[in-house]
Write a protein that holds these residues in place. Structure first.
Motif, short mmCIF file in Angstrom:
data_model
loop_
_atom_site.label_atom_id
_atom_site.label_comp_id
_atom_site.label_asym_id
_atom_site.label_seq_id
_atom_site.Cartn_x
_atom_site.Cartn_y
_atom_site.Cartn_z
N ILE A 36 -10.61 19.02 -58.75
CA ILE A 36 -11.57 20.04 -59.13
C ILE A 36 -10.94 20.68 -60.36
N ILE A 69 -14.14 16.69 -47.88
CA ILE A 69 -15.32 16.65 -48.74
C ILE A 69 -16.48 16.11 -47.93
N PHE A 94 -21.19 21.68 -54.73
CA PHE A 94 -21.31 20.99 -56.02
C PHE A 94 -22.63 20.24 -56.11
N LYS A 98 -21.94 17.12 -60.12
CA LYS A 98 -20.58 17.51 -59.72
C LYS A 98 -20.11 18.83 -60.33
N TYR A 123 -22.53 17.77 -52.66
CA TYR A 123 -21.15 17.78 -52.18
C TYR A 123 -20.78 19.19 -51.72
N VAL A 125 -16.96 21.04 -50.45
CA VAL A 125 -15.53 20.85 -50.25
C VAL A 125 -14.99 22.04 -49.49
N LEU A 143 -16.09 18.54 -60.31
CA LEU A 143 -15.52 17.74 -59.24
C LEU A 143 -15.34 16.32 -59.73
#
Length: 152
Positions: A36, A69, A94, A98, A123, A125, A143
């Motif tokens: 990241i 993730i 995200f 990303k 996404y 995380v 990301l």
């Protein structure tokens, strides 16, 4: 003697099932390093319904630069909660491209608060508390993850 053999046969046959429950058998998830911005994080990949639902439940600890993730099959608004999650966590959402949209600090083992993405995301995380803040990771951070990881 015949009854003993039959009993032994069924005991052996059924023993692998004993103890299997919704959360008794661990999920063994593939691990990979994501970035990241320039910050590496070793994560378990939760890209199936089962692994996304289980998440980091029942974990008692996690390494400093470790996390999970969550990869979804489609971009959508998502929400997380901390049911049966024993450790505090940070979460970051995200988009498909990303880019980071939101981060939250999540309290352990509670179900009253939901942590919603404010945009459609693909996404999420999870990392240790304040992991993102300690590294100055903010909105629009990027990301980086291998393209072979997709949501199923």
């Amino acid at each position: 003697m015949k009854i003993f053999r039959i009993s032994l046969f069924f005991l052996i046959l059924l023993s692998p099932i004993a103890g299997w429950g919704e959360y008794n058998s661990p999920l063994y998830l593939e691990k990979t390093t994501i970035y990241i911005g320039d910050h590496p994080l070793l994560v378990e990949v939760a890209n199936t319904d089962e692994s996304r639902q289980r998440g980091l439940m029942f974990r008692k600890k996690m390494g400093e630069n470790e996390g999970m993730i969550f990869i979804f099959p489609n971009e959508d608004y998502v929400s997380f909660w901390m049911k049966n999650t024993l450790i505090p966590l940070s979460i970051a959402y995200f988009t498909r491209d990303k880019k980071l949209t939101d981060t939250y600090e999540m309290a352990p083992n509670q179900t009253q608060v939901l942590y919603h993405s404010t945009k459609k995301v693909m996404y999420a995380v999870e990392a240790n508390p304040r992991w993102f803040a300690k590294r100055g990771i903010g909105k629009d951070a990027v990301l980086k993850i291998e393209g072979r990881f997709v949501g199923k």
